[in-house]
Design an enzyme around this catalytic site. Structure first.
Site, PDB file in Angstrom:
ATOM      1  CG  ASP A 295       7.031  -7.201  -4.621  1.00  0.00           C
ATOM      2  OD1 ASP A 295       6.011  -7.137  -5.419  1.00  0.00           O
ATOM      3  OD2 ASP A 295       7.994  -6.821  -5.123  1.00  0.00           O
TER       4      ASP A 295
ATOM      5  CG  ASP B  94       4.263  -9.562  -9.495  1.00  0.00           C
ATOM      6  OD1 ASP B  94       4.294  -8.682 -10.315  1.00  0.00           O
ATOM      7  OD2 ASP B  94       5.071  -9.532  -8.294  1.00  0.00           O
TER       8      ASP B  94
END
Length: 216
Positions: A158, A172
């Site tokens: 991330d 995402d």
């Protein structure tokens, strides 16, 4: 001469009857068993969207691993959005960090389930939405399988920090966009597997709509 006694006339009439019977059977078959062509085309469309998202997500993750090492932070929109590298062993908001293998199993199941449903879809918008979900789920599944620290227990990369509230990635964003699209399509009454039914022979398109109800 009586028309009924003419052999040539009888032959022509029999041929016309055979053609009419064949056309009638074809119409019934079209209603009962639609051709699989559109389904395959839409399935490949979903796979194309999924592949595109997968490539973009993995490419940006490799960039993040290289460019954001040593806790480096890059502001994008001030402090609202910035690039900051985080390895997430759990789910969203870093939940379940001690049971990474469970999320690997869930990600694999999600990939198979979305692909199966995308094969059945007969709506172009639904194929795109499912493609986004499939691409995001597949990319996360790849992280779980092949990234450190071990096979099947990999940590998801991330790097998009939203004001410290949530740190995510391109996959995402794709999953969120796909989910929102499905909600919108559902509210609009657009069904994923709905098959258009041809109008009955002799009906007036101006008199009836696709639902068979009169427009008068």
């Amino acid at each position: 001469m009586n028309e009924n006694d003419d052999p040539e006339a009888k032959t022509v009439a029999a041929a016309d009857g055979a053609v009419a019977a064949t056309d009638g059977a074809g119409a019934d078959d079209a209603l009962v068993a639609p051709a699989p062509g559109p389904t395959r085309r839409l399935f490949w469309s979903a796979l194309g969207v999924a592949l595109g998202l997968l490539v973009v997500d993995q490419s940006t993750k490799w960039w993040a691993v290289d460019a954001l090492a040593d806790s480096k932070s890059i502001p994008v929109f001030g402090d609202f959005i910035r690039f900051w590298l985080v390895y997430n062993p759990g789910a969203a908001f870093s939940m379940g960090t001690g049971v990474t293998w469970i999320f690997t199993v869930f990600a694999g199941i999600a990939v198979v389930a979305i692909a199966w449903y995308a094969w059945r879809v007969r709506s172009t918008p639904w194929s795109y939405a499912l493609g986004l979900l499939l691409g995001g789920a597949t990319s996360h599944f790849g992280d779980r399988l092949f990234r450190e620290p071990a096979f099947g227990r990999g940590h998801v990369v991330d790097f998009i920090d939203y004001s410290g509230f949530f740190v995510g990635n391109v996959a995402d964003i794709g999953i969120f966009a796909g989910a929102v699209s499905i909600v919108v399509l559902s509210f609009r009454g657009i069904e994923a597997t709905q098959v258009p039914v041809p109008a009955e022979a002799g009906s007036d398109p101006g008199e009836t709509g696709s639902d068979g109800k009169s427009r008068d």
